[in-house]
Structure formats: C-alpha cells, structure tokens
Design a protein around this motif. Structure first.
Motif, PDB file in Angstrom:
ATOM      1  N   ALA A  74       8.300  -4.267  -7.062  1.00 54.07           N
ATOM      2  CA  ALA A  74       9.303  -3.190  -7.329  1.00 54.07           C
ATOM      3  C   ALA A  74      10.490  -3.791  -7.970  1.00 54.07           C
ATOM      4  N   LEU A  75      11.385  -3.183  -8.540  1.00 54.05           N
ATOM      5  CA  LEU A  75      12.641  -3.645  -8.853  1.00 54.05           C
ATOM      6  C   LEU A  75      13.637  -2.791  -8.932  1.00 54.05           C
ATOM      7  N   GLY A  76      15.096  -3.118  -9.141  1.00 58.77           N
ATOM      8  CA  GLY A  76      16.080  -2.253  -8.906  1.00 58.77           C
ATOM      9  C   GLY A  76      17.494  -3.096  -8.964  1.00 58.77           C
ATOM     10  N   MET A  77      18.356  -2.476  -8.402  1.00 56.34           N
ATOM     11  CA  MET A  77      19.816  -3.115  -8.229  1.00 56.34           C
ATOM     12  C   MET A  77      20.447  -2.972  -6.872  1.00 56.34           C
ATOM     13  N   ASN A  78      21.184  -3.851  -6.659  1.00 54.68           N
ATOM     14  CA  ASN A  78      21.949  -3.915  -5.380  1.00 54.68           C
ATOM     15  C   ASN A  78      23.428  -4.508  -5.434  1.00 54.68           C
ATOM     16  N   CYS A  79      24.128  -4.387  -4.550  1.00 51.99           N
ATOM     17  CA  CYS A  79      25.618  -4.841  -4.710  1.00 51.99           C
ATOM     18  C   CYS A  79      26.263  -4.538  -5.787  1.00 51.99           C
ATOM     19  N   GLY A  80      27.718  -5.278  -5.958  1.00 57.49           N
ATOM     20  CA  GLY A  80      28.620  -4.964  -7.166  1.00 57.49           C
ATOM     21  C   GLY A  80      29.335  -3.632  -7.094  1.00 57.49           C
ATOM     22  N   LEU A  81      28.293  -2.594  -6.996  1.00 52.18           N
ATOM     23  CA  LEU A  81      28.953  -1.279  -7.278  1.00 52.18           C
ATOM     24  C   LEU A  81      28.433  -0.448  -6.095  1.00 52.18           C
ATOM     25  N   ALA A 140      14.099   7.019  -7.221  1.00 53.28           N
ATOM     26  CA  ALA A 140      14.108   5.711  -6.327  1.00 53.28           C
ATOM     27  C   ALA A 140      13.102   6.038  -5.163  1.00 53.28           C
ATOM     28  N   TRP A 141      12.227   5.021  -4.958  1.00 52.76           N
ATOM     29  CA  TRP A 141      11.295   4.931  -4.029  1.00 52.76           C
ATOM     30  C   TRP A 141      11.690   4.099  -2.692  1.00 52.76           C
ATOM     31  N   MET A 142      12.481   3.122  -3.134  1.00 54.90           N
ATOM     32  CA  MET A 142      13.384   2.338  -1.888  1.00 54.90           C
ATOM     33  C   MET A 142      14.772   2.488  -1.975  1.00 54.90           C
ATOM     34  N   ALA A 143      15.486   2.591  -0.799  1.00 50.52           N
ATOM     35  CA  ALA A 143      16.714   2.696  -0.814  1.00 50.52           C
ATOM     36  C   ALA A 143      17.534   2.219   0.414  1.00 50.52           C
ATOM     37  N   GLY A 144      18.692   1.793   0.634  1.00 45.48           N
ATOM     38  CA  GLY A 144      19.260   1.254   1.489  1.00 45.48           C
ATOM     39  C   GLY A 144      20.740   0.720   1.133  1.00 45.48           C
ATOM     40  N   GLY A 145      21.154  -0.196   1.851  1.00 43.36           N
ATOM     41  CA  GLY A 145      22.742  -0.336   1.769  1.00 43.36           C
ATOM     42  C   GLY A 145      22.900  -1.784   1.516  1.00 43.36           C
ATOM     43  N   CYS A 146      23.940  -2.193   0.751  1.00 41.95           N
ATOM     44  CA  CYS A 146      24.422  -3.801   0.506  1.00 41.95           C
ATOM     45  C   CYS A 146      26.122  -3.835   1.291  1.00 41.95           C
ATOM     46  N   GLU A 148       0.925  -1.142  -0.018  1.00 43.58           N
ATOM     47  CA  GLU A 148      -0.210   0.004  -0.020  1.00 43.58           C
ATOM     48  C   GLU A 148       0.782   1.462   0.021  1.00 43.58           C
ATOM     49  N   ARG A 149       2.197   1.157   0.570  1.00 47.82           N
ATOM     50  CA  ARG A 149       3.064   2.331   0.529  1.00 47.82           C
ATOM     51  C   ARG A 149       3.836   2.540  -0.577  1.00 47.82           C
ATOM     52  N   LEU A 150       3.984   1.394  -1.382  1.00 47.58           N
ATOM     53  CA  LEU A 150       5.298   1.224  -2.261  1.00 47.58           C
ATOM     54  C   LEU A 150       4.654   2.384  -3.502  1.00 47.58           C
ATOM     55  N   GLY A 151       5.652   3.345  -3.912  1.00 49.64           N
ATOM     56  CA  GLY A 151       5.423   4.186  -4.869  1.00 49.64           C
ATOM     57  C   GLY A 151       4.693   5.526  -4.224  1.00 49.64           C
ATOM     58  N   MET A 194      17.236   2.778 -16.132  1.00 45.77           N
ATOM     59  CA  MET A 194      16.311   2.191 -15.730  1.00 45.77           C
ATOM     60  C   MET A 194      15.101   3.024 -15.171  1.00 45.77           C
ATOM     61  N   ALA A 195      15.464   4.205 -14.883  1.00 42.59           N
ATOM     62  CA  ALA A 195      14.380   5.304 -14.452  1.00 42.59           C
ATOM     63  C   ALA A 195      13.531   5.728 -15.663  1.00 42.59           C
ATOM     64  N   LYS A 196      14.216   5.700 -16.792  1.00 43.38           N
ATOM     65  CA  LYS A 196      13.633   6.200 -18.055  1.00 43.38           C
ATOM     66  C   LYS A 196      12.291   5.143 -18.530  1.00 43.38           C
ATOM     67  N   LEU A 197      12.437   3.978 -17.992  1.00 42.90           N
ATOM     68  CA  LEU A 197      11.754   2.780 -18.644  1.00 42.90           C
ATOM     69  C   LEU A 197      10.788   2.169 -17.797  1.00 42.90           C
ATOM     70  N   SER A 198      11.225   2.154 -16.621  1.00 45.34           N
ATOM     71  CA  SER A 198      10.210   1.550 -15.375  1.00 45.34           C
ATOM     72  C   SER A 198       9.100   2.362 -15.385  1.00 45.34           C
ATOM     73  N   SER A 199       7.851   1.727 -15.062  1.00 42.65           N
ATOM     74  CA  SER A 199       6.573   2.143 -14.428  1.00 42.65           C
ATOM     75  C   SER A 199       6.597   1.632 -13.143  1.00 42.65           C
ATOM     76  N   LEU A 200       7.567   0.966 -12.522  1.00 42.85           N
ATOM     77  CA  LEU A 200       7.210   0.182 -11.193  1.00 42.85           C
ATOM     78  C   LEU A 200       8.308   1.157 -10.086  1.00 42.85           C
ATOM     79  N   PRO A 201       7.806   1.225  -8.978  1.00 49.59           N
ATOM     80  CA  PRO A 201       8.865   1.917  -7.877  1.00 49.59           C
ATOM     81  C   PRO A 201      10.131   0.978  -8.155  1.00 49.59           C
ATOM     82  N   LEU A 202      11.223   2.051  -8.046  1.00 50.29           N
ATOM     83  CA  LEU A 202      12.469   1.479  -8.416  1.00 50.29           C
ATOM     84  C   LEU A 202      13.418   1.523  -6.953  1.00 50.29           C
ATOM     85  N   VAL A 203      14.302   0.562  -6.972  1.00 46.96           N
ATOM     86  CA  VAL A 203      15.079   0.157  -5.705  1.00 46.96           C
ATOM     87  C   VAL A 203      16.414   0.621  -5.786  1.00 46.96           C
TER      88      VAL A 203
END
Length: 287
Positions: free
Chosen positions: A202-209, A266-272, A8-11, A221-230
């Motif tokens: 929701a979709l996005g990327m983590n780790c690696g970089l 981005a709608w969701m953020a954190g750390g790896c 309910e709170r996503l996006g 990703m932001a130019k294309l996605s209609s979903l909340p990004l992480v």
C-alpha cells in the motif's frame, strides 16, 4: 486472536491507523531534546497507555514508537528499543478486547541526507533500514510502515531493505509540500510509479500537510495507483504560539475532511502530527 492478516484485508475494507505519538508524549511530559523512543524503556507505562487510548478510539493499526529507532541514534541498543516498542503495542492490542488490532513497525527516515546531497551512502541507509525491519519482524510486528519520507532515493533504500529482510507487508507513505513536491522534487506521479514498481502492499502520504491540503495531491495519486492508498494527515498546518507548535483542525473537522479523501479512494486512514485519540475516535465513528 486475529483470524486474518493485514495483507488479506488490504483493499477489501477500510482500515484505520492511530494518530500522533509525539503530541501525546509531549503532553505526558517528554523532556525537550529527549528521543521519544527512550521512553519505550524508561516509561513503558506511558507508551502502553497511549496505544491503549488509540485502540479504544477505534483504530485497527497501532504504530510502534520506533520512528527514529535506528543504529545512528541508538547504536547497540537498537534492537532492544525496537523489541520493547513492539511488545508494548502488542500488549495494548491484546488488552483491547478486539481481534482486529494489529501492530505496525514504524520506520522513519534516518535523519541524514543520502549521497550526493549528503554523506550517507545508499548502502549504509539500506543496512540501517534492514536492521529495523528485521528487528520489527522478530519482535512480532504485523506489518512495516515506512513513513515521512521526503527523498525518493532514501525511500527506495527503505523499501528494498524492508522487502528483502522481512516477509511482512510493507506500507510506504511520503511527505509532499503545498507545491505537490517532495523535498528532493519528486511528484505524486513519480512516487506512485516508483512504489508500484517496488511492489509495496500500500502507498500514500502522511505528515507535512492537513487533510484539506492533501486532497488535490491524493486525487493525482488515486488516478494512477492500482494499490490500496493511505492517508494520514496532520491536524492542519502547524504554527507557533508562545514558543509551542500548535495545530488548529479539531477532531470533527479532521474527520469530515478525511472522509472526503476516503470517498476519493483511500483504503487506510489515520492521523499524523497534532492528532490525538479524539481525532481518531471522530474519524472511525464517522467513517
């Protein structure tokens, strides 16, 4: 008690994940070669305290210590390990004194390459992920986080298994290298199209970089996605110093860089890897 679900709170508002578990466990003395998930049973007080520190730092979503908790590694003990992990995170959330702390069942890759690159079949991978997802939901997790995926075929198995064996929201994040490709060659554009087609929440990327290296990929990703990004970056690019892996991005620099990505959508953020409660505290306070 929570008055709204994550779905309910996503996006609609910014939500924060916690940071690394492995970094914290190493600092707490996890023996080299020991599976981190073993401490859900052997040292539950350590796991609970790490979750507590992240909740105090201001995060809203605690990732369970279940990244590699699959049947290939834990056999018949898999559900026991998962149930303990979810329970510890839920206890920490309950002790936070806040009504906006949720628990994400963390699902990482199997550790095996899928056919034809490796020996693990798509169906076998699906079954492994299905067991993890169902066990997480039974234990009381609020959502499923499929993360650190480097192969779109394995990613597809994990997402299908999660959606078909659970009613929880599904968040999926992948790993890109500095050439903006996954290990098996997929681009950010391919990942967005595939995950939107699979109807994740929701979709996005983590780790690696680190966050600086993720910015241009996130922009695609932001130019294309209609979903909340992480976005959950490492604390910079890892390097080895005296036989140990270290990360150079301090909490303030991390927070400033992630803020730029948040402002990009981005709608969701954190750390790896390499991030700590100090990184998450700086991030939540700044953003």
């Amino acid at each position: 008690m929570q008055t709204q679900t994550i779905r309910e709170r996503l996006g609609k508002e910014l939500l924060f994940f916690d940071g690394a578990m492995g970094t914290m466990l190493q600092q707490a003395g996890l023996p080299q070669g020991m599976l981190p998930e073993e401490w859900n049973l052997a040292r539950p007080e350590v796991i609970r305290d790490i979750h507590r520190q992240y909740a105090q730092a201001g995060c809203q979503i605690l990732k369970t210590n279940t990244f590699g908790a699959n049947r290939l590694k834990f056999g018949e003990r898999t559900e026991t390990v998962i149930a303990a992990a979810v329970g510890l995170a839920k206890e920490a959330a309950g002790q936070s004194g806040r009504d906006d702390v949720w628990v994400a069942m963390d699902i990482g890759p199997t550790g095996k390459l899928l056919q034809p690159l490796g020996e693990l079949s798509f169906e076998a991978a699906y079954d492994l992920f299905a067991e993890m997802a169902a066990a997480g939901e039974r234990a009381g997790a609020d959502c499923l986080l499929i993360e650190t995926m480097s192969d779109t075929y394995e990613l597809k198995a994990a997402v299908l298994a999660a959606k078909e064996n659970s009613d929880l929201p599904v968040v999926a994040t992948v790993v890109f290298d500095e050439s903006h490709k996954m290990l098996t060659g997929a681009s950010p554009e391919v990942v967005v199209a595939m995950l939107e087609g699979l109807r994740v929440d929701a979709l996005g990327m983590n780790c690696g970089l680190g966050p600086k290296q993720m910015k241009p990929i996130f922009e695609k990703m932001a130019k294309l996605s209609s979903l909340p990004l992480v976005i959950t970056p490492n604390a910079g690019l890892p390097r080895t110093e005296n036989g140990k892996t270290v990360y150079d991005v301090d909490p303030e620099e991390f927070a400033a860089d992630v803020e730029e990505i948040i402002r990009m959508g981005a709608w969701m953020a954190g750390g790896c890897c390499g991030t700590t409660p100090a990184h998450i505290k700086a991030l939540t306070e700044r953003c």
